[in-house]
Design a protein around this motif. Sequence first.
Motif, PDB file in Angstrom:
ATOM      1  N   ALA A 134     -31.029  24.629  22.715  1.00 22.64           N
ATOM      2  CA  ALA A 134     -30.176  23.776  23.550  1.00 22.64           C
ATOM      3  C   ALA A 134     -30.095  22.356  23.010  1.00 22.64           C
ATOM      4  O   ALA A 134     -29.128  21.632  23.274  1.00 22.64           O
ATOM      5  CB  ALA A 134     -30.705  23.759  24.982  1.00 22.64           C
ATOM      6  N   LEU A 135     -31.090  21.938  22.228  1.00 27.56           N
ATOM      7  CA  LEU A 135     -31.094  20.574  21.689  1.00 27.56           C
ATOM      8  C   LEU A 135     -30.092  20.380  20.560  1.00 27.56           C
ATOM      9  O   LEU A 135     -29.819  19.247  20.166  1.00 27.56           O
ATOM     10  CB  LEU A 135     -32.500  20.206  21.183  1.00 27.56           C
ATOM     11  CG  LEU A 135     -33.561  19.925  22.255  1.00 27.56           C
ATOM     12  CD1 LEU A 135     -34.924  19.747  21.609  1.00 27.56           C
ATOM     13  CD2 LEU A 135     -33.206  18.685  23.068  1.00 27.56           C
ATOM     14  N   LYS A 169     -34.138  18.539  13.397  1.00 26.92           N
ATOM     15  CA  LYS A 169     -32.735  18.211  13.686  1.00 26.92           C
ATOM     16  C   LYS A 169     -32.626  16.866  14.380  1.00 26.92           C
ATOM     17  O   LYS A 169     -31.730  16.062  14.088  1.00 26.92           O
ATOM     18  CB  LYS A 169     -32.125  19.303  14.565  1.00 26.92           C
ATOM     19  CG  LYS A 169     -31.927  20.636  13.842  1.00 26.92           C
ATOM     20  CD  LYS A 169     -31.339  21.685  14.781  1.00 26.92           C
ATOM     21  CE  LYS A 169     -31.082  22.987  14.056  1.00 26.92           C
ATOM     22  NZ  LYS A 169     -30.546  24.031  14.961  1.00 26.92           N
ATOM     23  N   VAL A 170     -33.541  16.614  15.308  1.00 33.61           N
ATOM     24  CA  VAL A 170     -33.522  15.337  16.020  1.00 33.61           C
ATOM     25  C   VAL A 170     -33.793  14.186  15.051  1.00 33.61           C
ATOM     26  O   VAL A 170     -33.082  13.175  15.042  1.00 33.61           O
ATOM     27  CB  VAL A 170     -34.566  15.334  17.155  1.00 33.61           C
ATOM     28  CG1 VAL A 170     -34.741  13.936  17.736  1.00 33.61           C
ATOM     29  CG2 VAL A 170     -34.157  16.309  18.252  1.00 33.61           C
ATOM     30  N   CYS A 171     -34.831  14.358  14.223  1.00 38.69           N
ATOM     31  CA  CYS A 171     -35.226  13.283  13.307  1.00 38.69           C
ATOM     32  C   CYS A 171     -34.201  13.051  12.202  1.00 38.69           C
ATOM     33  O   CYS A 171     -34.154  11.976  11.612  1.00 38.69           O
ATOM     34  CB  CYS A 171     -36.584  13.585  12.693  1.00 38.69           C
ATOM     35  SG  CYS A 171     -37.942  13.497  13.881  1.00 38.69           S
ATOM     36  N   ALA A 172     -33.395  14.074  11.910  1.00 37.60           N
ATOM     37  CA  ALA A 172     -32.350  13.900  10.904  1.00 37.60           C
ATOM     38  C   ALA A 172     -31.346  12.837  11.337  1.00 37.60           C
ATOM     39  O   ALA A 172     -30.731  12.174  10.507  1.00 37.60           O
ATOM     40  CB  ALA A 172     -31.639  15.228  10.661  1.00 37.60           C
ATOM     41  N   ALA A 181     -28.475   9.522  20.896  1.00 40.32           N
ATOM     42  CA  ALA A 181     -28.559   8.629  22.061  1.00 40.32           C
ATOM     43  C   ALA A 181     -29.039   9.388  23.292  1.00 40.32           C
ATOM     44  O   ALA A 181     -29.851   8.872  24.077  1.00 40.32           O
ATOM     45  CB  ALA A 181     -27.197   7.996  22.329  1.00 40.32           C
ATOM     46  N   GLN A 182     -28.565  10.628  23.461  1.00 37.51           N
ATOM     47  CA  GLN A 182     -29.003  11.431  24.604  1.00 37.51           C
ATOM     48  C   GLN A 182     -30.487  11.789  24.496  1.00 37.51           C
ATOM     49  O   GLN A 182     -31.212  11.764  25.496  1.00 37.51           O
ATOM     50  CB  GLN A 182     -28.164  12.707  24.687  1.00 37.51           C
ATOM     51  CG  GLN A 182     -26.729  12.493  25.139  1.00 37.51           C
ATOM     52  CD  GLN A 182     -25.896  13.763  25.044  1.00 37.51           C
ATOM     53  OE1 GLN A 182     -26.078  14.578  24.131  1.00 37.51           O
ATOM     54  NE2 GLN A 182     -24.968  13.934  25.966  1.00 37.51           N
ATOM     55  N   PHE A 183     -30.932  12.118  23.286  1.00 39.94           N
ATOM     56  CA  PHE A 183     -32.344  12.458  23.108  1.00 39.94           C
ATOM     57  C   PHE A 183     -33.223  11.236  23.352  1.00 39.94           C
ATOM     58  O   PHE A 183     -34.282  11.323  23.978  1.00 39.94           O
ATOM     59  CB  PHE A 183     -32.602  13.000  21.697  1.00 39.94           C
ATOM     60  CG  PHE A 183     -33.999  13.543  21.517  1.00 39.94           C
ATOM     61  CD1 PHE A 183     -34.290  14.866  21.801  1.00 39.94           C
ATOM     62  CD2 PHE A 183     -35.027  12.722  21.079  1.00 39.94           C
ATOM     63  CE1 PHE A 183     -35.573  15.367  21.646  1.00 39.94           C
ATOM     64  CE2 PHE A 183     -36.315  13.212  20.925  1.00 39.94           C
ATOM     65  CZ  PHE A 183     -36.582  14.541  21.209  1.00 39.94           C
ATOM     66  N   GLN A 184     -32.781  10.088  22.848  1.00 37.15           N
ATOM     67  CA  GLN A 184     -33.551   8.858  23.039  1.00 37.15           C
ATOM     68  C   GLN A 184     -33.688   8.534  24.531  1.00 37.15           C
ATOM     69  O   GLN A 184     -34.768   8.184  25.007  1.00 37.15           O
ATOM     70  CB  GLN A 184     -32.866   7.700  22.301  1.00 37.15           C
ATOM     71  CG  GLN A 184     -33.715   6.449  22.204  1.00 37.15           C
ATOM     72  CD  GLN A 184     -33.134   5.450  21.211  1.00 37.15           C
ATOM     73  OE1 GLN A 184     -32.095   5.688  20.609  1.00 37.15           O
ATOM     74  NE2 GLN A 184     -33.822   4.344  21.024  1.00 37.15           N
TER      75      GLN A 184
END
Length: 646
Positions: A259-260, A212-215, A266-269
């Motif tokens: 939760a992710l 999901k993050v990498c998408a 931007a928040q994950f980065q």
Amino acid sequence: MKIADILSQIDLNTVALPEFQRGYVWNRDQVRGLMRSLYHRYPVGSLLTWKTRGDTTATRGGAASTLGAISLLLDGQQRMTSLYGVMRGKPPRFFDGNVKAFTGLYFNLDTEEFEFYAPQKMQNNPLWLNVTELFTDASKLGSLGRVLFGGMPDKADNYFERIMRLKNIGDIDVHIEEIVGEDKTVETVVDIFNKVNSGGTKLSSGDLALAKVCAEWPQAREEMQQALREWSAIGFHFKLDWLMRVINAVVTGEAYYAALSHVTPAQFQQGLADAKKAINRLLNLVNSSLGLDSDQVLGSRYSFPVMARYIHQRGKDFNSHTERQKLLYWYIHTFLWGRYAGSTESVLARDLNLISDSEGALDRLIADLRRNRGDLKVRPEDFEGSTRGARFYPMLYMLSRVEHARDWESGVELRNALLGSLSKLQVHHVFPQAQLKRAGIDRQLINAIANFTFLTQETNLLISDDLPEQYLPTFAAKHPGAIESHWIPMTPELWSVDQYRAFLAKRRELLAGAANTFLNSLIGGTLSTATEEPQDTLPAVSTALGDEESKVLEEVNAWVMAQGLPEGVLRHELVDAEGELLATLDVAWLNGLQEGLSQPVALLLAEPDLTLAAANQAGYLYFTDAAQFRSYVERDVLAGNQAAEA
């Protein structure tokens, strides 16, 4: 579709690998088996792809379709990656694995066998053909023809037919099943993947979270891998899943990956950047304050998400020196008692909830540990463990560093005695193993923690196999107090082999006393340590323990990976349902050396019978000798003829 056309589609980035797919895990024998099957025109199975828009789904390697649509390989990545590597002479853009698995494949024109390059057998032998060169070098076919017809005309026609049969592998048709439809989400496709890949390893919640993050941020995986490489370079080897947990804790304050789902790219980065700073500060802190300077002695890695969340909440500075020491006190007890050895996520969730309000957070964490343990006092029997995998092994190392233990030959404090090729710290058996074996002492007692201490390599070599009754008096006279700084009983009668068990009992008492004194000074805020804030930049390169056993384990692990097999887990803890430690396995492959195809495997060096029994009970095939283990890998794993996907 023909194999050659599929490879061309990979070149055009219209066939790629989704980010949620695992990396390349095949070994050389599986590559050999695939090429043998294709050469003989045996079926090798169909492919499953997910056809979607190139701008909506992240692909491994950042590939983007120039035609607006992209087919993502769900089932068949091992086969197509192997074929691309052999037929193109390089890995595809989406590659994540060991290139040696498909590098240097040769074909014998006489026996029609595929083998990997062996100089003594193949050098200057025209019957051995480099398979990759046949596909990548247009002039190769002509030069082969001249050699064959000039040197062995009676067999040239047969050989040439075999060469063409090999070269025409690219013309073989492979059936492709496609998943299409705008309604197919990542979650839906991952579910399909898990059902199709029932014989292999399922995608975990961490894999899906990363997908999901990498998408939305395709560079996420590489950015995280870069951070892991930086820590590895200084002696701390962490896994991607571990870093994901730290980031999740820092960004969301939660243990569960769900939760992710609400975190923006931007928040994950920013969370990755904050997590890196927090981890660096923690590594600096445990190094400078506890002397834990490599992952050989770094306990309780899953305490780091909680500690990272805590210091992230507090901002740049701890409120006080006492607060910092409380955090260290809690951390030490998490690895002494195996806080995260059981259900990691549920325990993490509990601890993260305890620090959701930073006021009094550390007191709540410590109180919860006390409720679980009854008390947090260290007792002599806690040092009854054996081998370097025991939970109190890091405690012994830590005490040696923070309590200023001195080298017996030089008299220099161990934390300062690290310059020069012979000054690396090594594990030293106070009573030499060889002498104890000759005396008929049980193997478990030989490797008791209470028989360990740490000295420089130079001193270790100087002592060799001498008994303590021979060498301790000399060092005691040369550097008064140096022997005592290692909590060695100073009763000479205990230095003889016939008093070995009494020596161990007395030393356990001394170690337990030293441990409690140190821990009490931490919780009481009276420990005298450096007062400056730990840095959030990378700590210094690890001094690394230079003991022989660790060297053997690292060499075996490196050799296994060089064969295209997965990396083993060092010091893996076997625990029961309550998280109680049953045994520590020196190096283990939890899913076997070929995931889904073989049972769990472990290499156990000089481990007691209880550890061997626990490994056997847990279903592990175990070996107690590195040479025997390598023979097993070569005979039963590499020499097999598995051509099915892992």
